[in-house]
Design a protein around this motif. Sequence first.
Motif, PDB file in Angstrom:
ATOM      1  N   PHE A   7      -1.857   3.715   6.368  1.00  0.00           N
ATOM      2  CA  PHE A   7      -2.159   4.195   5.022  1.00  0.00           C
ATOM      3  C   PHE A   7      -1.685   3.126   4.053  1.00  0.00           C
ATOM      4  CE2 PHE A   7      -2.029   6.529   1.122  1.00  0.00           C
ATOM      5  CZ  PHE A   7      -3.002   7.503   1.262  1.00  0.00           C
ATOM      6  N   ASP A   8      -2.617   2.570   3.270  1.00  0.00           N
ATOM      7  CA  ASP A   8      -2.290   1.505   2.319  1.00  0.00           C
ATOM      8  C   ASP A   8      -1.829   2.097   0.988  1.00  0.00           C
ATOM      9  OD1 ASP A   8      -2.963  -0.780   3.927  1.00  0.00           O
ATOM     10  OD2 ASP A   8      -5.050  -0.148   3.726  1.00  0.00           O
ATOM     11  N   THR A   9      -0.764   1.510   0.437  1.00  0.00           N
ATOM     12  CA  THR A   9      -0.252   1.901  -0.871  1.00  0.00           C
ATOM     13  C   THR A   9      -0.016   0.638  -1.693  1.00  0.00           C
ATOM     14  OG1 THR A   9       2.124   1.743  -0.392  1.00  0.00           O
ATOM     15  CG2 THR A   9       1.015   3.803   0.229  1.00  0.00           C
ATOM     16  N   ALA A  10       0.323   0.810  -2.958  1.00  0.00           N
ATOM     17  CA  ALA A  10       0.661  -0.330  -3.819  1.00  0.00           C
ATOM     18  C   ALA A  10       1.915  -1.045  -3.319  1.00  0.00           C
ATOM     19  CB  ALA A  10       0.857   0.140  -5.253  1.00  0.00           C
ATOM     20  N   HIS A  11       2.755  -0.349  -2.559  1.00  0.00           N
ATOM     21  CA  HIS A  11       3.969  -0.942  -1.992  1.00  0.00           C
ATOM     22  C   HIS A  11       3.720  -1.598  -0.639  1.00  0.00           C
ATOM     23  CE1 HIS A  11       6.268   1.105  -5.078  1.00  0.00           C
ATOM     24  NE2 HIS A  11       7.312   0.398  -4.686  1.00  0.00           N
ATOM     25  N   GLY A  12       2.516  -1.470  -0.121  1.00  0.00           N
ATOM     26  CA  GLY A  12       2.178  -2.023   1.179  1.00  0.00           C
ATOM     27  C   GLY A  12       1.791  -0.917   2.148  1.00  0.00           C
ATOM     28  N   PRO A  13       1.362  -1.302   3.346  1.00  0.00           N
ATOM     29  CA  PRO A  13       0.886  -0.315   4.304  1.00  0.00           C
ATOM     30  C   PRO A  13       2.020   0.402   5.038  1.00  0.00           C
ATOM     31  CG  PRO A  13       0.686  -2.501   5.240  1.00  0.00           C
ATOM     32  CD  PRO A  13       1.167  -2.673   3.823  1.00  0.00           C
TER      33      PRO A  13
END
Length: 77
Positions: A7-13
């Motif tokens: 799951f990709d986020t702005a903080h990284g996967p």
Amino acid sequence: MHTCYTFDTAHGPFHILFVDAQWWLIYDGESLGRYATPELAACDLSSGAVPLLADGTRVSELAISGDLNFWRAALVR
């Protein structure tokens, strides 16, 4: 073969990986816990029931889905 979930986020996967007969929740090379099923890992991550990230970020603020249908799945050996 087993499935790896990402799951990709702005903080990284964030990853859920099957290793040694358990599902591991991994972020930035560190374990955030191990689980009996990938669904339990995703649920804990989405609710914030995991440790704070190294920079103090609360995972519950990252809008990560607890539903694996919204994660990217890949088969790994």
